[in-house]
Design an enzyme around this catalytic site. Structure first.
Site, mmCIF file in Angstrom:
data_model
loop_
_atom_site.group_PDB
_atom_site.id
_atom_site.type_symbol
_atom_site.label_atom_id
_atom_site.label_comp_id
_atom_site.label_asym_id
_atom_site.label_seq_id
_atom_site.Cartn_x
_atom_site.Cartn_y
_atom_site.Cartn_z
ATOM 1 N N LYS A 34 -10.874 -7.438 -6.181
ATOM 2 C CA LYS A 34 -10.061 -7.553 -4.797
ATOM 3 C C LYS A 34 -10.654 -7.714 -3.537
ATOM 4 C CE LYS A 34 -9.917 -2.355 -4.894
ATOM 5 N NZ LYS A 34 -9.266 -1.481 -5.311
ATOM 6 N N TYR A 239 -24.094 -2.771 27.748
ATOM 7 C CA TYR A 239 -22.853 -2.002 28.394
ATOM 8 C C TYR A 239 -22.957 -0.636 28.573
ATOM 9 C CZ TYR A 239 -20.292 -6.455 27.327
ATOM 10 O OH TYR A 239 -19.826 -7.717 27.234
HETATM 11 C C1 LIG Z 1 -10.220 -0.593 -6.278
HETATM 12 C C2 LIG Z 1 -9.689 -0.355 -7.669
HETATM 13 C C3 LIG Z 1 -10.514 -0.118 -8.758
HETATM 14 C C4 LIG Z 1 -12.013 -0.091 -8.280
HETATM 15 O O1 LIG Z 1 -12.585 1.048 -7.801
HETATM 16 P P1 LIG Z 1 -14.041 1.139 -7.666
HETATM 17 O O2 LIG Z 1 -14.227 2.551 -7.289
HETATM 18 O O3 LIG Z 1 -14.377 0.353 -6.719
HETATM 19 O O4 LIG Z 1 -14.782 1.153 -8.844
HETATM 20 C C5 LIG Z 1 -10.055 0.184 -10.008
HETATM 21 N N1 LIG Z 1 -8.573 0.344 -9.941
HETATM 22 C C6 LIG Z 1 -7.832 0.252 -9.066
HETATM 23 C C7 LIG Z 1 -6.390 0.676 -9.214
HETATM 24 C C8 LIG Z 1 -8.341 -0.018 -7.783
HETATM 25 O O5 LIG Z 1 -7.320 0.091 -6.663
#
Ligand SMILES: *Cc1c(COP(=O)(O)O)cnc(C)c1O
Length: 345
Positions: A34, A239
């Site tokens: 994702k 800055y």
């Molecule tokens: C993001 C996510 C993962 C992966 O999690 P990590 O901690 O990055 O391994 C797995 N399952 C769901 C539902 C997630 O939202």
């Protein structure tokens, strides 16, 4: 002047995936890609994982699936974690349905098409509540989900009592069903076999982030030096004059800033350097404020100033930088933005 380069070690990514898969030998290991593969490029990551043996992938929203499909070919399963949102186009990906409303909507629009289900085991973020599931379980099971999953809230803290509570709740809701089950992301994989079930969902650990302490570093962030100058004792840099030279100092100006995910909270004042840029192993303290497109560093320790300095490398890892900002590796990675040349090694 050079480029700002986000160097991605593809073989380290694959090695981390395999290391996590080896921890759950009885389960399939899915790749979570994702947010554009945690900022590294979903297509590149999915192709690398596919080569390393991954057959299942998770993305957050339907529009993220196309890049993964293109990279993995027709047989990979691509799950959409947000489920069936109104109006989304799923193509051949698989929504993870999160509520009775999503279930009925999906079955009305996509009868006979593959789907998965998420249950809420206590995190109260996504998924069927236990009562909703109890009422619909037989109808849902009759429709033949690909997968029944839930997600752990505290898996990065192995001793947290929430872990066993969620495990018990998930077992309560799913023991005896005949479809594959999934509970563990990276943290859950590290909690041990009770948490592995049939499919694990590896994310941050593959990308070299905590809580997978044994991960190989995957990225290097190299920032080009545009200019150097001598700043005399008493002169200020950047800055708001927050940094004053205590002695004659060679300062390098580097082309990257908070617009590139280099958080302004990394800024240093005269009393306190919060982070270093690195020339190999040699630390060069960041001085003054992080600007939108520029940062400045004290390079007095260097004989010769290289063309670029690293913010993230095998010496200073993603989580080291995230800690200074008060965030987590996940956020840092996904904020890196579009101006880096992504160079795969
Ligand atoms: C993001 C996510 C993962 C992966 O999690 P990590 O901690 O990055 O391994 C797995 N399952 C769901 C539902 C997630 O939202």
């Amino acid at each position: 002047m050079g480029q700002m380069v986000l160097e991605i070690d593809r073989s380290a990514l694959q090695a981390n995936y395999r290391a996590l898969a080896d921890k759950a030998p009885g389960a399939r290991t899915a790749g979570v890609v994702k947010a554009d593969g945690y900022g590294l490029g979903a297509g590149m990551v999915a192709a690398a994982l596919s080569e390393a043996g991954a057959q299942d992938f998770f993305v957050a929203i339907a529009s993220e699936a196309a890049a993964v499909r293109e990279a993995t070919g027709p047989s990979a399963r691509i799950f959409i974690l947000s489920g069936h949102m109104d109006g989304a186009d799923f193509g051949d990906s698989i929504p993870v349905l999160n509520s009775p409303e999503q279930f009925f909507r999906d079955r009305a629009i996509r009868p006979g098409q593959p789907f998965a289900v998420q249950l809420d085991s206590g995190m109260n973020r996504l998924g069927f509540e236990p009562g909703e599931w109890a009422g619909l379980k037989s109808e849902i099971m009759a429709a033949g989900p690909e997968l029944v999953m839930s997600h752990l809230a505290c898996a990065d803290e192995p001793d947290h009592p929430m872990n066993s509570r969620q495990l018990a709740a998930f077992r309560d809701m799913t023991d005896g069903i005949t479809v594959p089950r999934s509970l563990a992301a990276t943290g859950g994989i590290l909690l041990g076999p009770d948490y592995h079930f049939d499919i694990t969902r590896a994310g941050i650990g593959m990308y070299g982030g905590m809580p997978f302490a044994d991960a190989r570093p995957v990225i290097r962030l190299s920032l080009p030096v545009i200019q150097t100058r001598i700043v005399e004792a008493g002169e200020t840099v950047g800055y708001s004059n927050t940094w004053t030279a205590q002695r004659r100092t060679r300062v390098a100006t580097v082309a990257a800033g908070y617009a590139d995910g280099i958080h302004r909270a990394l800024s240093s004042d005269s009393d306190r350097a919060r982070i270093n840029l690195l020339a190999g192993d040699t630390p060069c303290p960041l001085v003054g404020r992080v600007s939108m497109d520029l940062i400045t560093a004290d390079v007095s320790a260097l004989e010769t100033v290289p063309d670029s300095l690293d913010l993230i490398s095998s010496v200073q890892k993603v989580d080291d930088v995230a800690d200074v900002i008060g965030t987590i590796g996940y956020e840092l990675l996904t904020q890196l933005g579009g101006r880096y040349e992504r160079r795969i090694i």
